[in-house]
Design an enzyme around this catalytic site. Structure first.
Site, mmCIF file in Angstrom:
data_model
loop_
_atom_site.group_PDB
_atom_site.id
_atom_site.type_symbol
_atom_site.label_atom_id
_atom_site.label_comp_id
_atom_site.label_asym_id
_atom_site.label_seq_id
_atom_site.Cartn_x
_atom_site.Cartn_y
_atom_site.Cartn_z
ATOM 1 N N CYS A 119 0.951 4.992 -7.896
ATOM 2 C CA CYS A 119 0.862 4.026 -6.493
ATOM 3 C C CYS A 119 2.131 4.149 -5.601
ATOM 4 C CB CYS A 119 1.122 2.616 -6.609
ATOM 5 S SG CYS A 119 -0.341 2.608 -7.275
ATOM 6 N N HIS A 247 4.609 -1.149 -1.377
ATOM 7 C CA HIS A 247 2.945 -0.656 -1.989
ATOM 8 C C HIS A 247 1.858 -2.124 -1.868
ATOM 9 C CE1 HIS A 247 -0.388 0.428 -4.793
ATOM 10 N NE2 HIS A 247 0.169 -0.521 -5.820
ATOM 11 N N ASN A 277 -5.777 -2.434 -2.945
ATOM 12 C CA ASN A 277 -5.032 -1.911 -3.295
ATOM 13 C C ASN A 277 -5.715 -0.560 -3.315
ATOM 14 O OD1 ASN A 277 -3.056 -0.247 -5.317
ATOM 15 N ND2 ASN A 277 -3.371 -1.588 -6.354
#
Length: 321
Positions: A119, A247, A277
């Site tokens: 990520c 993020h 995500n």
């Protein structure tokens, strides 16, 4: 050393993003696992996510985003001599994703590298491109964050399948015009290796798993002071920021972290609500959308801060293209 050239600074010349057409809603997920729209929205803030079809590999997503960034910059594939792709969902080891993107876009002979920092991958890749152009080993870089999280998800596990989405975001990095301030600030990066087990993509076939409470506590308590240090390195106070692009892990992480950074005048990216995500894709995709919608102006300072797998992190302040 003789024969070495360099530049005093770099900038992001243009951005681009791409998401697959297929949309998966919370109600769709409720028909697959024991969950509900209310449960998902209240715990992670996600409403929808985009999911790639089986014939849409991650390099295709990346190439679409890269092509859009090149078009926005008014450049051709021949203008790029370094391709960096941040991804943790490549199916094959070789050719790597960057090489496949270069081939799809018809590039000449660029250097091609994948970076797997999960990520935090895009902000690591952006720093790497900044360093390469500054050092004179590249003139223009195409930096892409792309992940196909749906391919590594256990769709029977309601704790993880409600989180993920697929997509890609891209940035063109080049030297700043002579006499102008750098558009990409110094990176601050690191990790907590002994806690790497908290976010995992392991096994055959590989599957995404995480220790949600561990990640939540680490992100909300340890990351805000690190993000403030990123601002210090850029010579800015948090209140000077026009945008904060973290993020896009989970709205319950994004909102408290952004608040604790102290960026009281900033637009906070919340693309996770619509996209889920998307791992390494989340920051460039969210930034590209903010710029495209005109929510931040050209030259405005934005904090980019990636975090996640390996409990790694990387952040820098950039000037929006």
């Amino acid at each position: 050393m003789t024969g070495m050239t360099g530049t005093t600074g770099t900038r992001i010349a243009a951005l681009g993003h791409y998401q697959p057409a297929k949309v998966l809603t919370n109600n769709d997920l409720a028909a697959m696992v024991d969950t509900s729209d209310e449960w998902i929205a209240s715990r992670v803030g996600i409403r929808t996510r985009h999911i790639a079809e089986p014939d849409e590999p991650v390099d295709e997503l990346a190439a679409h985003a890269g092509a859009k960034a090149l078009a926005s910059a008014g450049l051709t594939p021949a203008d790029i001599d370094l391709v960096l792709v941040a991804t943790s969902t490549a199916t094959d080891r070789s050719p790597n994703t960057a090489a496949r993107v270069a081939a799809r876009l018809g590039m000449g002979s660029p250097a091609v590298m994948d970076l797997n920092v999960v990520c935090a991958g895009f902000t690591h890749a952006l720093a790497t491109a900044d360093h390469a152009v500054r050092a004179g080993s590249a003139t223009r870089a195409l930096v892409i964050g792309a992940d196909q999280m749906s391919a590594i998800t256990d769709w029977t596990d309601r704790t993880t399948c409600v989180l993920v989405g697929d997509g890609a975001g891209a940035a063109v990095v080049e030297a700043c015009p002579e006499g102008t301030e750098p558009g990409i600030g110094p990176v601050l990066w690191g990790s907590v290796p002994e806690m790497g087990h908290a976010v995992r993509i392991e096994g055959t076939p590989p599957r995404f798993a995480q220790e949600g409470q561990t990640v939540y506590r680490w992100a909300t308590t340890q990351l805000p002071p690190i993000a403030r240090r990123v601002c210090e390195r850029a010579g800015l106070a948090p209140e000077d920021l026009a945008a904060v692009v973290l993020h896009q892990a989970n709205l319950r992480i994004i909102e408290p972290v952004a608040k604790r950074i102290g960026a009281v005048n900033a637009v906070v990216a919340r693309d996770v609500v619509d996209s889920g995500n998307t791992s390494a894709a989340s920051i460039p995709m969210a930034l590209s959308k903010l710029v495209e919608r005109g929510e931040v102006t050209s030259g405005a300072p934005a904090l980019l801060f990636g975090f996640g797998g390996n409990l790694s992190y990387a952040g820098q302040v950039i000037r929006c293209p």
